[in-house]
Design an enzyme around this catalytic site. Structure first.
Site, mmCIF file in Angstrom:
data_model
loop_
_atom_site.group_PDB
_atom_site.id
_atom_site.type_symbol
_atom_site.label_atom_id
_atom_site.label_comp_id
_atom_site.label_asym_id
_atom_site.label_seq_id
_atom_site.Cartn_x
_atom_site.Cartn_y
_atom_site.Cartn_z
ATOM 1 N N PRO A 133 0.815 -1.211 0.000
ATOM 2 C CA PRO A 133 0.000 0.000 0.000
ATOM 3 C C PRO A 133 0.853 1.268 0.000
ATOM 4 O O PRO A 133 1.891 1.310 0.658
ATOM 5 C CB PRO A 133 -0.757 -0.113 1.325
ATOM 6 C CG PRO A 133 0.196 -0.853 2.207
ATOM 7 C CD PRO A 133 0.925 -1.824 1.333
ATOM 8 N N GLY A 134 0.414 2.248 -0.737
ATOM 9 C CA GLY A 134 1.077 3.546 -0.712
ATOM 10 C C GLY A 134 0.077 4.587 -0.241
ATOM 11 O O GLY A 134 0.106 5.061 0.896
ATOM 12 N N ARG A 135 -0.874 4.858 -1.128
ATOM 13 C CA ARG A 135 -1.871 5.905 -0.870
ATOM 14 C C ARG A 135 -2.606 5.693 0.451
ATOM 15 O O ARG A 135 -2.857 6.638 1.183
ATOM 16 C CB ARG A 135 -2.881 5.893 -2.026
ATOM 17 C CG ARG A 135 -3.831 7.073 -2.031
ATOM 18 C CD ARG A 135 -4.916 6.889 -3.112
ATOM 19 N NE ARG A 135 -4.436 6.340 -4.334
ATOM 20 C CZ ARG A 135 -4.137 7.047 -5.435
ATOM 21 N NH1 ARG A 135 -4.299 8.341 -5.437
ATOM 22 N NH2 ARG A 135 -3.713 6.442 -6.529
ATOM 23 N N ARG B 80 -1.688 16.228 -9.328
ATOM 24 C CA ARG B 80 -2.827 15.323 -9.519
ATOM 25 C C ARG B 80 -4.058 15.982 -10.157
ATOM 26 O O ARG B 80 -4.656 15.404 -11.062
ATOM 27 C CB ARG B 80 -3.206 14.626 -8.202
ATOM 28 C CG ARG B 80 -2.057 13.829 -7.581
ATOM 29 C CD ARG B 80 -2.494 12.914 -6.448
ATOM 30 N NE ARG B 80 -3.232 11.770 -6.957
ATOM 31 C CZ ARG B 80 -4.525 11.640 -6.911
ATOM 32 N NH1 ARG B 80 -5.262 12.568 -6.341
ATOM 33 N NH2 ARG B 80 -5.117 10.602 -7.423
ATOM 34 N N TYR C 158 -4.853 14.165 -13.645
ATOM 35 C CA TYR C 158 -5.977 13.197 -13.640
ATOM 36 C C TYR C 158 -7.325 13.866 -13.422
ATOM 37 O O TYR C 158 -8.311 13.172 -13.185
ATOM 38 C CB TYR C 158 -5.812 12.190 -12.496
ATOM 39 C CG TYR C 158 -4.454 11.573 -12.329
ATOM 40 C CD1 TYR C 158 -3.927 10.726 -13.295
ATOM 41 C CD2 TYR C 158 -3.703 11.811 -11.177
ATOM 42 C CE1 TYR C 158 -2.684 10.142 -13.110
ATOM 43 C CE2 TYR C 158 -2.458 11.226 -10.991
ATOM 44 C CZ TYR C 158 -1.951 10.399 -11.965
ATOM 45 O OH TYR C 158 -0.730 9.819 -11.779
ATOM 46 N N CYS D 87 2.784 28.754 -16.012
ATOM 47 C CA CYS D 87 2.277 29.214 -17.308
ATOM 48 C C CYS D 87 1.642 28.090 -18.112
ATOM 49 O O CYS D 87 2.170 27.676 -19.158
ATOM 50 C CB CYS D 87 3.408 29.859 -18.083
ATOM 51 S SG CYS D 87 4.019 31.278 -17.206
ATOM 52 N N GLU D 88 0.562 27.547 -17.610
ATOM 53 C CA GLU D 88 -0.194 26.491 -18.277
ATOM 54 C C GLU D 88 -1.657 26.662 -17.885
ATOM 55 O O GLU D 88 -1.947 26.869 -16.698
ATOM 56 C CB GLU D 88 0.223 25.099 -17.763
ATOM 57 C CG GLU D 88 1.657 24.725 -17.934
ATOM 58 C CD GLU D 88 1.957 24.032 -19.253
ATOM 59 O OE1 GLU D 88 1.014 23.643 -19.973
ATOM 60 O OE2 GLU D 88 3.144 23.905 -19.562
ATOM 61 N N TYR E 39 1.518 10.805 -3.650
ATOM 62 C CA TYR E 39 1.712 11.266 -5.025
ATOM 63 C C TYR E 39 1.576 12.787 -5.127
ATOM 64 O O TYR E 39 1.095 13.320 -6.121
ATOM 65 C CB TYR E 39 0.742 10.552 -5.989
ATOM 66 C CG TYR E 39 0.814 9.050 -5.849
ATOM 67 C CD1 TYR E 39 1.929 8.365 -6.290
ATOM 68 C CD2 TYR E 39 -0.205 8.323 -5.222
ATOM 69 C CE1 TYR E 39 2.035 6.987 -6.121
ATOM 70 C CE2 TYR E 39 -0.106 6.947 -5.054
ATOM 71 C CZ TYR E 39 1.022 6.288 -5.515
ATOM 72 O OH TYR E 39 1.127 4.927 -5.351
HETATM 73 N N1 LLP Z 1 2.485 -1.697 -6.099
HETATM 74 C C1 LLP Z 1 2.654 -1.455 -7.412
HETATM 75 C C2 LLP Z 1 3.251 -2.499 -8.250
HETATM 76 C C3 LLP Z 1 2.249 -0.222 -7.955
HETATM 77 O O1 LLP Z 1 2.403 -0.001 -9.257
HETATM 78 C C4 LLP Z 1 1.677 0.762 -7.119
HETATM 79 C C5 LLP Z 1 1.273 2.064 -7.655
HETATM 80 C C6 LLP Z 1 1.542 0.460 -5.747
HETATM 81 C C7 LLP Z 1 1.947 -0.776 -5.275
HETATM 82 C C8 LLP Z 1 0.949 1.430 -4.777
HETATM 83 O O2 LLP Z 1 -0.356 1.759 -5.108
HETATM 84 P P1 LLP Z 1 -1.273 2.550 -4.049
HETATM 85 O O3 LLP Z 1 -1.440 1.668 -2.856
HETATM 86 O O4 LLP Z 1 -0.585 3.805 -3.713
HETATM 87 O O5 LLP Z 1 -2.536 2.770 -4.786
HETATM 88 N N2 LLP Z 1 0.267 8.796 -9.431
HETATM 89 C C9 LLP Z 1 -1.021 8.139 -9.320
HETATM 90 C C10 LLP Z 1 -0.898 6.766 -8.735
HETATM 91 C C11 LLP Z 1 0.033 5.850 -9.496
HETATM 92 C C12 LLP Z 1 0.161 4.502 -8.838
HETATM 93 C C13 LLP Z 1 1.227 3.689 -9.462
HETATM 94 N N3 LLP Z 1 1.449 2.419 -8.857
HETATM 95 C C14 LLP Z 1 -1.942 9.041 -8.509
HETATM 96 O O6 LLP Z 1 -1.542 10.133 -8.127
HETATM 97 O O7 LLP Z 1 -3.101 8.682 -8.297
#
Ligand code: LLP
Length: 400
Positions: free
Chosen positions: A260-262, A298, A302, A327-328, A356
């Site tokens: 998990p990241g987000r 973001r 998106y 400037c966009e 992110y």
């Molecule tokens: N594992 C893999 C293999 C991934 O590609 C990703 C995210 C994660 C884990 C973590 O995902 P999360 O738990 O954070 O959803 N920049 C975009 C998100 C790109 C995610 C890329 N991969 C945004 O701002 O929404």
């Protein structure tokens, strides 16, 4: 309650603020959800890679999911042990593969046959055995934004189930590749459990087939992707998430890995920006702020929604666009949001900016990156200073 006004006075804006207690709470909640099994939470470093964030997670015994050697080094620098580090990503350079093998990390997550060939070649050259997992693309629609959906065959990620099986058989017969894991990740900001359940079930059935072939996989890596509430989304609860995955793994003896990241950092972060002035034309009201798309991309990339709160500003609200100085035309944080009348120096807090946010920031328009601050047990602490002009020219000035 975080005193944003104080922080903006002390550290100036634009500024990122992270609530470390909340990061800790989210991590422990997820870890706890998997307690019925051996599990490892490998935090996705790409979401927020500040060293102090990584150190906090290292102290909580988290592992790390990395997508470049830069991230691997960051994770190790912050104290995450090598045996908890996974190296993923569709495009790894030879030198990165070599370093991953030499650093003896937990596993390299392979995403194609061509990559398998490179890893095997490099491991042979080093006379070492590379521990690997294979990212299986289960061809599942994760029902999220197309830019962050990764589990369909039309996406560039992973290997389809048939080819993955062939690679595992090759791995079994190789002197230089040791298959220890199986992996999937179908997308990010997932709010529907069903696709995860389906993907897990497909990959678990493959795990069982591998067992029959005497290929003993130890780590079942379910990727990341659990979504958070930006607006009014229904989100997946860690307990339900874990239960759904564990149900597909009955009768197996694997360590569950999640990435998990987000979920861990998203709602723990705030982006603070100050109002420069308002401007109005015949059809629109604009609030111009000192933060820009180079700080928080973001919304521009998106059309992502981030709630915005005007601190201390009161009164009748009206619709406006909150825009940055870059400037966009795409440099905006929100369109048609209701905000009260604002003046120079008023503070806006942009919510859910912990994931992110800073990691996708840039120096576009020669703007230095924002500072980052941690809130820990009620105290604030600078964890990255604001970039200055010297930082911007450091790598160029000697070539003048
Ligand atoms: N594992 C893999 C293999 C991934 O590609 C990703 C995210 C994660 C884990 C973590 O995902 P999360 O738990 O954070 O959803 N920049 C975009 C998100 C790109 C995610 C890329 N991969 C945004 O701002 O929404």
């Amino acid at each position: 309650m975080i005193n944003f006004k104080e922080l903006s006075k002390k550290y100036k804006t634009p500024l990122y603020v992270y609530d470390f207690e909340n990061i800790k709470k989210n991590y422990l909640e997820l870890k706890d959800a998997f307690k019925a099994r051996k599990s490892l939470v490998c935090y996705a470093v790409k979401a927020n890679s500040n060293l102090s964030v990584l150190k906090l997670l290292a102290e909580l015994e988290a592992g790390a999911d990395c997508v470049s050697m830069g991230e691997v080094k960051r994770a190790m620098y912050a104290g995450i042990p090598k045996y908890k580090i996974i190296f993923s990503g569709v495009g790894k350079r030879d030198d990165e593969i070599e370093e991953a093998i030499l650093r003896d990390i937990l596993m390299i997550n392979i995403e194609s046959e061509a990559e398998f060939d490179r890893v095997e070649l490099i491991a042979a050259k080093l006379e070492k055995s590379a521990r690997i997992s294979i990212r299986v693309n289960p061809d599942i629609d994760a029902k999220t934004h197309p830019y962050i959906s990764t589990g369909l065959n039309e996406n560039k990620f992973g290997v389809d189930t048939e080819n993955a099986k062939k690679l595992y058989i090759r791995a079994k017969n190789s002197n230089y590749i040791e298959p220890v894991g199986i992996h999937f990740h179908i997308g990010s900001q997932l709010t529907d459990l069903k696709p995860i359940e389906e993907a897990s079930s497909i990959v678990a059935s493959m795990l069982r087939q591998l067992k029959v072939l005497d290929i003993d996989i130890k780590f079942f890596d379910i990727g990341g992707g659990i979504g958070i509430k930006y607006e009014d989304e229904e989100t997946i609860k860690p307990y339900d998430y874990a239960q759904a995955v564990l149900a597909t793994l009955k009768g197996t003896d694997v360590t569950v890995v999640c990435e998990p990241g987000r979920y861990i950092v998203g709602n723990s972060g705030y982006f603070l920006t100050s109002v420069l002035y308002e401007k109005e034309n015949s059809s629109k009201r604009f609030v111009v702020v000192d933060g820009g798309m180079n700080d928080l991309l973001r919304p521009s990339l998106y059309k992502a929604y981030h709630a915005i709160e005007a601190v201390n500003a009161k009164g009748k609200t009206s619709k406006c666009d909150v825009v940055g100085p870059v400037c966009e035309s795409g440099d905006f944080f929100a369109k048609d949001v209701e905000l009260p009348k604002l003046k120079n120096g008023d503070l806006l807090v942009i919510k859910s900016a912990g994931a992110y946010g800073f990691t996708m920031s840039s120096n576009y328009n020669s703007r230095g990156r924002a500072a980052e601050v941690a809130i820990e047990e009620g105290n604030d602490r600078l964890i990255r200073r604001r970039e200055n002009f010297e930082d911007l020219i450091r790598l160029e000035k000697e070539y003048l």
